[in-house]
Design a protein around this motif. Structure first.
Motif, PDB file in Angstrom:
ATOM      1  N   ASN A 121       0.855  -1.184   0.000  1.00 48.11           N
ATOM      2  CA  ASN A 121       0.000   0.000   0.000  1.00 48.11           C
ATOM      3  C   ASN A 121       0.889   1.232   0.000  1.00 48.11           C
ATOM      4  O   ASN A 121       1.302   1.711   1.050  1.00 48.11           O
ATOM      5  CB  ASN A 121      -0.925   0.002   1.219  1.00 48.11           C
ATOM      6  CG  ASN A 121      -1.917  -1.139   1.178  1.00 48.11           C
ATOM      7  OD1 ASN A 121      -2.544  -1.375   0.158  1.00 48.11           O
ATOM      8  ND2 ASN A 121      -2.057  -1.846   2.286  1.00 48.11           N
ATOM      9  N   VAL A 122       1.202   1.717  -1.175  1.00 46.08           N
ATOM     10  CA  VAL A 122       2.078   2.867  -1.323  1.00 46.08           C
ATOM     11  C   VAL A 122       1.233   4.044  -1.784  1.00 46.08           C
ATOM     12  O   VAL A 122       0.474   3.930  -2.749  1.00 46.08           O
ATOM     13  CB  VAL A 122       3.191   2.590  -2.354  1.00 46.08           C
ATOM     14  CG1 VAL A 122       4.037   3.830  -2.561  1.00 46.08           C
ATOM     15  CG2 VAL A 122       4.046   1.423  -1.877  1.00 46.08           C
ATOM     16  N   PRO A 123       1.320   5.192  -1.098  1.00 45.27           N
ATOM     17  CA  PRO A 123       0.469   6.329  -1.462  1.00 45.27           C
ATOM     18  C   PRO A 123       0.819   6.896  -2.828  1.00 45.27           C
ATOM     19  O   PRO A 123       1.946   6.775  -3.305  1.00 45.27           O
ATOM     20  CB  PRO A 123       0.760   7.347  -0.353  1.00 45.27           C
ATOM     21  CG  PRO A 123       2.121   6.991   0.139  1.00 45.27           C
ATOM     22  CD  PRO A 123       2.208   5.501   0.034  1.00 45.27           C
ATOM     23  N   GLU A 124      -0.173   7.510  -3.452  1.00 55.43           N
ATOM     24  CA  GLU A 124       0.063   8.221  -4.693  1.00 55.43           C
ATOM     25  C   GLU A 124       0.771   9.541  -4.379  1.00 55.43           C
ATOM     26  O   GLU A 124       0.521  10.164  -3.360  1.00 55.43           O
ATOM     27  CB  GLU A 124      -1.249   8.483  -5.413  1.00 55.43           C
ATOM     28  CG  GLU A 124      -1.909   7.227  -5.963  1.00 55.43           C
ATOM     29  CD  GLU A 124      -1.034   6.499  -6.964  1.00 55.43           C
ATOM     30  OE1 GLU A 124      -0.361   7.183  -7.769  1.00 55.43           O
ATOM     31  OE2 GLU A 124      -0.997   5.253  -6.930  1.00 55.43           O
ATOM     32  N   VAL A 125       1.640   9.956  -5.280  1.00 56.67           N
ATOM     33  CA  VAL A 125       2.370  11.206  -5.101  1.00 56.67           C
ATOM     34  C   VAL A 125       1.794  12.246  -6.057  1.00 56.67           C
ATOM     35  O   VAL A 125       1.116  11.898  -7.028  1.00 56.67           O
ATOM     36  CB  VAL A 125       3.874  11.005  -5.349  1.00 56.67           C
ATOM     37  CG1 VAL A 125       4.439   9.962  -4.418  1.00 56.67           C
ATOM     38  CG2 VAL A 125       4.142  10.633  -6.808  1.00 56.67           C
ATOM     39  N   PRO A 126       2.048  13.540  -5.808  1.00 56.02           N
ATOM     40  CA  PRO A 126       1.568  14.570  -6.740  1.00 56.02           C
ATOM     41  C   PRO A 126       2.121  14.361  -8.145  1.00 56.02           C
ATOM     42  O   PRO A 126       3.163  13.703  -8.327  1.00 56.02           O
ATOM     43  CB  PRO A 126       2.104  15.866  -6.120  1.00 56.02           C
ATOM     44  CG  PRO A 126       2.304  15.550  -4.677  1.00 56.02           C
ATOM     45  CD  PRO A 126       2.703  14.114  -4.627  1.00 56.02           C
ATOM     46  N   ALA A 127       1.443  14.924  -9.127  1.00 53.42           N
ATOM     47  CA  ALA A 127       1.826  14.724 -10.523  1.00 53.42           C
ATOM     48  C   ALA A 127       3.238  15.230 -10.813  1.00 53.42           C
ATOM     49  O   ALA A 127       3.914  14.728 -11.724  1.00 53.42           O
ATOM     50  CB  ALA A 127       0.815  15.419 -11.437  1.00 53.42           C
ATOM     51  N   TRP A 128       3.709  16.214 -10.046  1.00 54.08           N
ATOM     52  CA  TRP A 128       5.025  16.782 -10.315  1.00 54.08           C
ATOM     53  C   TRP A 128       6.172  15.967  -9.719  1.00 54.08           C
ATOM     54  O   TRP A 128       7.347  16.272  -9.966  1.00 54.08           O
ATOM     55  CB  TRP A 128       5.104  18.213  -9.789  1.00 54.08           C
ATOM     56  CG  TRP A 128       4.540  18.431  -8.409  1.00 54.08           C
ATOM     57  CD1 TRP A 128       3.312  18.913  -8.108  1.00 54.08           C
ATOM     58  CD2 TRP A 128       5.191  18.176  -7.155  1.00 54.08           C
ATOM     59  NE1 TRP A 128       3.149  18.986  -6.749  1.00 54.08           N
ATOM     60  CE2 TRP A 128       4.293  18.538  -6.130  1.00 54.08           C
ATOM     61  CE3 TRP A 128       6.449  17.682  -6.786  1.00 54.08           C
ATOM     62  CZ2 TRP A 128       4.591  18.406  -4.780  1.00 54.08           C
ATOM     63  CZ3 TRP A 128       6.763  17.549  -5.436  1.00 54.08           C
ATOM     64  CH2 TRP A 128       5.839  17.914  -4.466  1.00 54.08           C
ATOM     65  N   ALA A 129       5.863  14.941  -8.938  1.00 54.64           N
ATOM     66  CA  ALA A 129       6.903  14.155  -8.263  1.00 54.64           C
ATOM     67  C   ALA A 129       7.117  12.808  -8.946  1.00 54.64           C
ATOM     68  O   ALA A 129       6.235  12.271  -9.612  1.00 54.64           O
ATOM     69  CB  ALA A 129       6.537  13.949  -6.798  1.00 54.64           C
ATOM     70  N   ILE A 130       8.301  12.279  -8.770  1.00 53.24           N
ATOM     71  CA  ILE A 130       8.644  10.942  -9.242  1.00 53.24           C
ATOM     72  C   ILE A 130       8.448   9.965  -8.083  1.00 53.24           C
ATOM     73  O   ILE A 130       8.814  10.271  -6.945  1.00 53.24           O
ATOM     74  CB  ILE A 130      10.109  10.891  -9.719  1.00 53.24           C
ATOM     75  CG1 ILE A 130      10.345  11.921 -10.826  1.00 53.24           C
ATOM     76  CG2 ILE A 130      10.485   9.496 -10.196  1.00 53.24           C
ATOM     77  CD1 ILE A 130      11.817  12.137 -11.146  1.00 53.24           C
ATOM     78  N   LYS A 131       7.860   8.819  -8.358  1.00 55.53           N
ATOM     79  CA  LYS A 131       7.676   7.814  -7.309  1.00 55.53           C
ATOM     80  C   LYS A 131       8.512   6.578  -7.629  1.00 55.53           C
ATOM     81  O   LYS A 131       8.444   6.030  -8.719  1.00 55.53           O
ATOM     82  CB  LYS A 131       6.200   7.410  -7.183  1.00 55.53           C
ATOM     83  CG  LYS A 131       5.977   6.366  -6.086  1.00 55.53           C
ATOM     84  CD  LYS A 131       4.493   6.157  -5.802  1.00 55.53           C
ATOM     85  CE  LYS A 131       3.811   5.358  -6.876  1.00 55.53           C
ATOM     86  NZ  LYS A 131       2.430   4.976  -6.496  1.00 55.53           N
TER      87      LYS A 131
END
Length: 455
Positions: free
Chosen positions: A437-447
C-alpha cells in the motif's frame, strides 16, 4: 514392480485424475484458465515420487496420484493448484544464491496460504487446519505471505530446526529439484522437451533464452489473472487476499535504484581526456605521412553526469527503521561515488525530518560524507509530514545556499502530507514497500518503490 499392462492402466487413470482436477479448477476459478493449460503433463516416476514442475512440464508419479486420490479425494486437485501457483508466483525463476531449503519452504508456505485463503471446500485437506494453526503460532509476524517475505522471516528469525522441519512437512506438496537444474541436466534425466545442447552452447537454466522466455510467459499470465480476478473473483465472493498480494509482488514494476539515481543526476561538463574519441583529421594525416601510422589526438573533455547540488531528505518518523535508513544512505553514497557523480567540490544537504526538521548536515567533500556515515545518528521518531522539508529547502534556495539546485530525493516508508505547490526543483519519493500500500504522489513528483532487499 508393475507389469507393463498394469503400469499403462495406472498411468491412464492417473492422467484422468489430473485432468479431472484441472477441469474442476477451471470451472470454479475462471481467472486461472491460461495458467491451468500451460503445462505439458508427463508421467516420470523415475524422477519424482510425487509431482514436480519447472513451469513448462508437469511431472508426476502415477502411483502417487492414485494413492493421494484414494486417501483424500481433494489432494490431487490441491496438488495441481499448488504447482500452478508456484509458476504464477514465479517461484522457480529465482536468484540461485538463495538458501534453497529455506526458499523451498517459503514458497510452499506462500502457495498453501494463498490456497487456504480462497476458502473453497473442494481444496480442503486434513492438513488445512493444522497449517493455519501453525502460522497463528507466530503471533501475526507472518501476515504478508509472499515467498520473499516468508523467506526473509525465516532467514532473520533463525527458527529451531524442529520448527523448520514442521513447516516443511505441513506445507510441502511437490518436489522442487527441477527448479535448480539446467536444461542439460533435464535432458540427462530424460525429461520430455529437453535435449543436449549442440556445439558446446551454454544451456544453463539461469542464462538460457528459453528460461527467460518462460519467465516472461508466466509474468504475462499473472498480469492477465489480475485483470480477470476483477471480473470473476470479487463477484464470486470467496477470499483471495493473499493471492492478490502475491500477484502484485510478481507483476509490480521492478526498479533499479542505481539506474534511477544516474538519470536523476544533474548533467555537468567536466574537462577530462576522453580515450574513446579522437580527431579524425590527425588520424588520416598520420596514415598518409607515416604510411599506416595514425596520429591519435584524444578530445579534451567528455560530458559526464555529476551531481553538484543535491538534497537527500530522510523520513525519521517512528515507523522507519534506523538500520534501513543507514543502509539507504550508504547505498546512495556508493552509487554516487562509483558513477563519477561527485565534483571535486559538491553541495549536498542530508536533512532528517519527521513532522519537523530535525537535522540538516551540509556535505561538500567525499571526506565529509565518509565522516557523516561513520557517525550518523537519527533524530525525530514522531509523525510524518513531508511539507517541512520543502519549506526548509525553499528557504535555502531563497538565501542562495544553492546556486542551481536540481534534485531532492525523499526517502520514506509511508503516508504524509504533500506540499500544495510544485517546487522549483525535481523531486523523487523513494518508498519502502512492505505492505503493498504505497500512497500516490503529486503529478510533479517521481515515485520509486523499493523492497527492503533492493535497498
Amino acid at each position: 514392480m508393475l507389469d507393463e499392462v498394469t503400469q499403462e492402466k495406472v498411468e491412464k487413470i492417473a492422467l484422468e485424475i489430473i485432468n479431472m482436477s484441472r477441469n474442476k479448477l477451471l470451472v470454479n476459478l475462471r481467472f486461472l484458465d491460461m495458467a491451468l493449460s500451460r503445462f505439458d503433463i508427463s508421467s516420470k516416476p523415475d524422477f519424482t515420487t510425487c509431482t514436480s514442475t519447472d513451469g513448462r512440464v508437469y511431472l508426476h508419479d502415477p502411483k502417487h496420484i492414485l494413492t493421494s486420490y484414494r486417501v483424500e479425494e481433494n489432494l490431487p486437485v490441491r496438488g495441481f493448484l499448488h504447482s500452478v501457483f508456484h509458476c504464477v508466483f514465479k517461484h522457480m525463476f529465482i536468484n540461485p544464491a538463495v538458501d534453497r531449503d529455506l526458499w523451498n519452504i517459503a514458497c510452499d508456505v506462500a502457495v498453501e496460504s494463498a490456497i487456504n485463503d480462497l476458502q473453497l471446500p473442494y481444496l480442503n485437506t486434513l492438513r488445512t487446519d493444522r497449517q493455519k494453526q501453525f502460522l497463528e503460532g507466530f503471533g501475526g509476524e507472518l501476515t504478508m505471505l509472499s515467498a520473499e517475505k516468508v523467506y526473509r522471516f525465516l532467514v532473520d528469525k533463525k527458527l529451531p530446526e524442529k520448527t523448520v522441519k514442521t513447516l516443511d512437512m505441513l506445507f510441502k506438496f511437490d518436489d522442487h529439484l527441477i527448479w535448480y537444474m539446467t536444461d542439460e541436466q533435464k535432458a540427462e534425466h530424460g525429461i520430455p522437451g529437453y535435449r543436449y545442447s549442440i556445439g558446446g552452447e551454454d544451456d544453463n537454466t539461469w542464462q538460457s533464452e528459453r528460461y527467460y522466455e518462460l519467465s516472461e510467459d508466466w509474468g504475462g499470465i499473472a498480469e492477465r489473472m489480475q485483470i480477470d480476478m476483477e471480473a470473476f473473483g470479487n463477484r464470486q465472493g470467496y477470499g483471495a487476499g493473499l493471492l492478490t498480494q502475491n500477484l502484485r509482488e510478481v507483476t509490480r514494476e521492478r526498479y533499479d535504484y542505481t539506474g534511477f539515481l544516474k538519470k536523476f543526476a544533474v548533467r555537468g561538463e567536466v574537462m577530462k581526456i576522453n580515450p574513446d574519441e579522437f580527431d579524425y583529421n590527425f588520424y588520416t594525416y598520420g596514415l598518409e605521412l607515416y604510411d599506416n601510422m595514425p596520429l591519435i589526438e584524444p578530445l579534451e573533455y567528455k560530458d559526464v553526469k555529476r551531481i553538484r547540488e543535491f538534497v537527500i531528505a530522510i523520513d525519521t518518523s517512528g515507523s522507519v527503521s534506523g538500520e534501513l535508513v543507514q543502509t539507504f544512505v550508504q547505498k546512495t553514497y556508493n552509487i554516487l561515488k562509483s558513477t563519477e557523480s561527485f565534483f571535486t567540490k559538491i553541495n549536498l544537504h542530508i536533512i532528517q525530518c519527521d513532522a519537523a526538521i530535525q537535522e540538516d548536515v551540509k556535505i561538500t567533500t567525499q571526506a565529509e560524507f565518509d565522516g557523516y556515515l561513520k557517525n550518523m545518528q537519527l533524530h525525530g521518531f514522531g509523525g510524518t509530514d513531508f511539507r517541512p522539508v520543502f519549506s526548509y529547502v525553499n528557504s535555502l534556495v531563497e538565501i542562495k545556499e544553492f546556486d542551481n539546485l536540481k534534485g531532492l530525493i525523499y526517502f520514506t516508508d509511508g503516508y504524509g502530507d504533500f506540499p500544495a505547490k510544485m517546487p522549483p526543483y525535481d523531486t523523487a519519493f523513494v518508498f519502502v514497500d512492505e505492505g503493498y500500500n504505497v500512497p500516490e504522489v503529486p503529478a510533479w513528483a517521481i515515485k520509486l518503490v523499493l523492497r527492503r532487499d533492493e535497498i
